[in-house]
Every structure is written in structure tokens, then in C-alpha cells.
Design an enzyme around this catalytic site. Structure first.
Site, PDB file in Angstrom:
ATOM      1  N   GLU A  72      31.304  36.603  34.735  1.00  0.00           N
ATOM      2  CA  GLU A  72      30.720  37.526  35.702  1.00  0.00           C
ATOM      3  C   GLU A  72      30.013  38.676  34.982  1.00  0.00           C
ATOM      4  OE1 GLU A  72      32.093  39.403  39.957  1.00  0.00           O
ATOM      5  OE2 GLU A  72      33.546  39.465  38.330  1.00  0.00           O
ATOM      6  N   GLU A 103      41.866  40.272  45.499  1.00  0.00           N
ATOM      7  CA  GLU A 103      40.448  39.943  45.674  1.00  0.00           C
ATOM      8  C   GLU A 103      39.781  40.267  44.353  1.00  0.00           C
ATOM      9  OE1 GLU A 103      36.989  39.624  45.746  1.00  0.00           O
ATOM     10  OE2 GLU A 103      36.719  41.459  46.882  1.00  0.00           O
ATOM     11  N   CYS A 142      31.034  41.109  43.858  1.00  0.00           N
ATOM     12  CA  CYS A 142      31.572  39.813  43.436  1.00  0.00           C
ATOM     13  C   CYS A 142      31.018  38.657  44.257  1.00  0.00           C
ATOM     14  CB  CYS A 142      33.094  39.823  43.459  1.00  0.00           C
ATOM     15  SG  CYS A 142      33.811  40.588  44.903  1.00  0.00           S
ATOM     16  N   ALA A 175      41.824  50.236  44.834  1.00  0.00           N
ATOM     17  CA  ALA A 175      40.441  49.943  45.232  1.00  0.00           C
ATOM     18  C   ALA A 175      39.516  50.004  44.013  1.00  0.00           C
ATOM     19  CB  ALA A 175      39.975  50.927  46.302  1.00  0.00           C
ATOM     20  N   PRO A 176      38.383  49.304  44.051  1.00  0.00           N
ATOM     21  CA  PRO A 176      37.452  49.253  42.927  1.00  0.00           C
ATOM     22  C   PRO A 176      36.371  50.323  43.022  1.00  0.00           C
ATOM     23  CG  PRO A 176      36.739  47.705  44.569  1.00  0.00           C
ATOM     24  CD  PRO A 176      37.959  48.385  45.146  1.00  0.00           C
ATOM     25  N   LYS A 217      45.084  54.001  45.574  1.00  0.00           N
ATOM     26  CA  LYS A 217      44.483  54.597  44.377  1.00  0.00           C
ATOM     27  C   LYS A 217      43.020  54.173  44.274  1.00  0.00           C
ATOM     28  CE  LYS A 217      44.287  53.269  40.054  1.00  0.00           C
ATOM     29  NZ  LYS A 217      42.955  53.796  39.617  1.00  0.00           N
TER      30      LYS A 217
END
Length: 479
Positions: free
Chosen positions: A381, A251, A285, A152-153, A178
């Protein structure tokens, strides 16, 4: 006087544990820049233990009925709701996000998404059984894929954890998750809450850095690797997973075009785009950070957007007037500032363009105009509170500019012309197209992109099906 740091721990096989070798990392509150906790810096031994726990738990969880899995997820949703204040506080300390907005804009959708997947557990669809060959009956089985390695971010630690574990567990898989090394606190708290609901080993949390994630993806046990993160990280995961042909769910980044035509309601567009561009400090995002405006309204739009930026406030989590908090870490602050510092001579900073204060990682709401399609800030980005504005002459050029990047996650069109809206939504090469709005998400609809934004879907029945495999069973009618 020295304040004792909070001690976060891994959650493996139903037990909270330090890293096997005792290594830790410091966890920093980005609103203050101060260390408030330590977390395990997990190595191979910790990953091995978590994968073994998940593998041991899989047969039992796989064989539970959909109604049992639904019941468990509904209990988790209720428990999260009951402990909402704790989760919001942990997430705010993790990220510096405003407490009020986290409580109103993140916690409720999270709980709703868990409840959606609880329902989805009982609604798997497939072809009906039938005789497609004389004397033979065919049926289709949908089965869980097995152990899932999930990364996960840091931009939405709680919600992205839900997007990972809820569909996987609903489908009968077991999980090793994680969190980002900068934002582990809310995920560890989730594990504490989930502990009383799920059998040991179904849900595991391993804290650590990039190397920890790499060890998870390369491990021989998982049948699937899922990551939300940068394009670079996604490419590395896909390459690593290919060595033993794991399923991969990616993603990745985005560069959402926001196409504003001359007949749009400018006041509404500016107001909504400013919120969708600056919410969460633009660390999203799908954020509305790349605006394309028809030349006839360009100057009026830029002026209004610059005023909206000036009226937008960033600040401490307990300040009720702020729209967003700090950037997540000093590297991200440096990255955002670097885009502004490297702007070409033809670009103009209409608002912001600077750090706010000297404590924490705050950056001012920024508007940049005068940009060209091949400029760095258009093609890459930023992942910060920076909205760029370009001018276009007609629908064809708007479409060319919109699609002219390597990302393809989300987009929006602003017009009162229904035919134009339909043409644009057909031709925009993005996984989502919003019309006269930008950024709303619902659990029932899929989220995911094309091109370098990755593949696979989060949310919706499509996201649920990504965590299943299809088996054909054919039986002879002759016995």
C-alpha cells in the site's frame, strides 16, 4: 514575533485536562510544515483515568432506553451541523485538506452517519421468543459490550471518529477514543461539542502516540478494542487484545483493484478513477490506485489517465481549484517518494512522480505503467496520490491479478457486460465491489474487508451489531 500555539487537552470524565505528567507533542499543519498546536502525550495515568471514567459511566448509559440514546445522537448531529465551519477549519488545519471539499464531501456524510446510528439504536433485531424445548421459553437479549477502546487514523480524523463512537454509543457502550498524534484537533473539538449532550464519562478523548494506544488496548477495563490503521498496527492490537480475550474490530490497509474491461466507457472510467485515486491525496485504504486494464485498450487508457493526472491540481486548503492537499506528515511523504525511487527498470512514470513545492508535504498526481504483479508498488500500500496500471489479457487473468495481493478491502469492475460484472463481483475476494463506479459509501451499507484488511464492519446495521453481545435467556413455564 512568536505566535502562541493552540493548547489541546484530553477530555476525560467530562473535563478537559492536560496529561498527568505534563508531557506534550507538537501538532503540525501539513500544508505549511509549521507547528500550530500542542497536544497531551498521554501516559498510563491518563489512560487509567479515562478508563475509570468510562467504566463508571457505563451502567447508567447501558440502562438508558434506545430512544434516549437516539435523542442524544440526533442532538450531536445537529450540533455538528450547526458548527460545521469550525469542524471543517479544524480538520483542514489538522490535515491540509481543501476547505471546500471537506465541507461538501466529508461533513455531510459524517452527520448523516450519526443520524443513521441514532435510528439503528431503536432497531435491534433478533430471533423471536419461543418454546424450543417443552415447558421452556427462550429469548435473546442484545446488550452493549461495555467500555470500548478506540483508535482512529490520521487520513479522515473526523469521519473515522464518527465511525468509531456513533455505533458504540448508540448500542449503549461508553468510549475512550484516541485520535492520531498528528491529527487530534478536530477530535478535541468534537469532545467540546459533545460535552453538552452526553453524560460525563460516556465519551472520552485521550491524545497521544503509539504507546498511548498500546496502553489503551492492553488495559484490563475495555471489553473491546477497535482500530483503523495499518496492518502492522492491527496485528499488534490483535496480539495485545488476545491476552485477556478482548473483542477486536480491525479496519486495516487496502490495495483496491480497479478492473477495466475493453467495453468500458474509457472517458468516464478515467475521469472517475482519477478522482477516486487522487482524492485525499490517495490516503484512503479504498482508493482507486491499482488499475488493471485489458490489453486492447491499455495504451489509450494510460494516455488518457496521464492527461487526467496532469490536469489534477494539489495545493493549499483555501485554493478552490485543488482536488487534494498534502500528505499527512514528512514520514508519509518519504514513504510515497520511496516507492517511486525504487521502481524497477521496466516501470515507466507517465505523470508526476515528484514532490510539489518545498513548503508542506505535497506530492504530484502520479501514474506508473509497465508494472508486473510481483512488483513492490503493486503488492504494498502506497497511501499516496499514485495510480499504477497493469495490463491483462482475459477475465481469468484479471481476476488472478486482482486477488493476488494480501489485502481484501475494496475493488471495482468497469464493463457494460452484466454477466461479466456479476461473475467478477462473485469472485473478487474483497469486502466491497463497485461496478462502473469507485468509492461511494452510504451509512446503510457495510464497510470492511477480508484477509489482511482486517475483520468487523463499519457503518450499517452490521457495524452497529459489532458493538453488541448476544445473551440467551431461558425460563421455565412451570414458574
Amino acid at each position: 514575533m512568536t505566535t502562541e500555539l493552540r493548547r489541546l487537552r484530553n477530555y476525560i470524565g467530562g473535563e478537559f485536562k492536560d496529561a498527568a505528567d505534563g508531557r506534550t507533542t507538537e501538532v503540525v499543519n501539513p500544508a505549511t510544515g509549521e507547528v500550530y498546536a500542542t497536544a497531551p502525550l498521554s501516559g498510563q495515568a491518563d489512560v487509567d483515568a479515562a478508563m475509570a471514567a468510562a467504566a463508571a459511566a457505563f451502567p447508567g448509559w447501558r440502562d438508558t432506553t434506545p430512544s434516549e440514546r437516539q435523542k442524544a445522537l440526533l442532538k450531536i448531529a445537529d450540533a455538528f451541523e450547526a458548527r460545521a465551519d469550525e469542524l471543517v477549519a479544524a480538520e483542514s488545519e489538522n490535515t491540509g485538506k481543501p476547505l471546500g471539499l471537506t465541507a461538501s464531501e466529508e461533513l455531510p456524510p459524517m452527520v448523516d452517519q450519526i443520524r443513521f446510528f441514532a435510528g439503528a439504536a431503536r432497531l435491534l433485531e433478533g430471533r423471536s421468543a419461543g418454546e424450543y424445548m417443552d415447558g421452556m421459553t427462550s429469548i435473546i437479549r442484545r446488550e452493549p459490550v461495555g467500555v470500548c477502546a478506540q483508535v482512529a487514523p490520521w487520513n479522515y480524523p473526523m469521519m473515522m471518529a464518527v465511525w468509531k463512537f456513533a455505533p458504540a454509543i448508540a448500542a449503549g457502550n461508553t468510549v475512550v477514543l484516541k485520535p492520531s498524534d498528528t491529527t487530534p484537533a478536530s477530535t478535541v473539538l468534537m469532545a467540546e461539542i459533545i460535552d453538552s449532550v452526553l453524560p460525563k464519562g460516556v465519551f472520552n478523548v485521550v491524545c497521544g502516540d503509539r504507546e498511548t494506544g498500546k496502553a489503551m488496548v492492553e488495559h484490563s477495563t475495555p471489553a473491546m478494542a477497535s482500530i483503523t490503521g495499518s496492518v502492522r498496527a492491527g496485528m499488534q492490537v490483535a496480539e495485545s487484545a488476545s491476552k485477556d480475550v478482548k473483542r477486536v474490530h480491525l479496519e486495516l490497509g487496502g490495495k483496491a483493484p480497479v478492473v477495466v474491461f475493453q467495453d468500458a466507457d474509457i472517458a468516464k472510467a478515467v475521469e472517475d478513477i482519477a478522482v477516486a485515486g487522487y482524492f485525499n491525496a490517495g490516503q484512503d485504504c479504498t482508493a482507486a490506485t491499482r488499475v488493471l486494464v485489458h490489453e486492447s485498450i491499455h495504451d489509450e487508457f494510460v494516455s488518457a489517465l496521464a492527461k487526467a493526472a496532469a490536469d489534477t491540481k494539489t495545493g493549499a486548503p483555501d485554493d478552490e481549484d485543488v482536488l487534494y492537499g498534502p500528505l499527512n506528515n514528512p514520514n508519509q511523504l518519504k514513504q510515497v517518494a520511496g516507492f517511486i525511487e525504487r521502481l524497477p527498470a521496466h516501470a515507466k512514470v507517465e505523470a508526476g512522480g515528484h514532490r510539489v513545492g518545498d513548503k508542506g508535504y505535497f506530492y504530484a498526481p502520479t501514474v506508473v505503467s509497465g508494472l508486473k504483479q510481483d512488483d513492490e508498488i503493486i503488492q504494498n500500500e502506497v497511501f499516496g496520490p499514485v495510480i499504477t496500471v497493469q495490463s491483462f489479457t482475459d477475465e481469468a487473468q484479471a481476476l488472478e491479478y486482482a486477488n493476488g495481493v494480501e489485502f481484501a478491502l475494496a475493488s471495482s469492475v468497469w464493463t457494460k457486460d452484466h454477466g461479466r460484472a456479476m461473475r467478477m463481483s462473485k469472485n473478487l475476494d474483497f469486502g466491497c465491489v463497485w461496478i462502473n463506479t469507485h468509492i461511494p459509501l452510504v451509512a446503510e451499507m457495510p464497510h470492511g474487508g477480508f484477509k489482511k484488511s482486517g475483520y468487523g464492519k463499519d457503518l450499517s446495521a452490521y457495524g452497529f451489531e459489532d458493538y453488541t453481545r448476544i445473551k440467551h435467556v431461558m425460563t421455565s413455564l412451570d414458574g
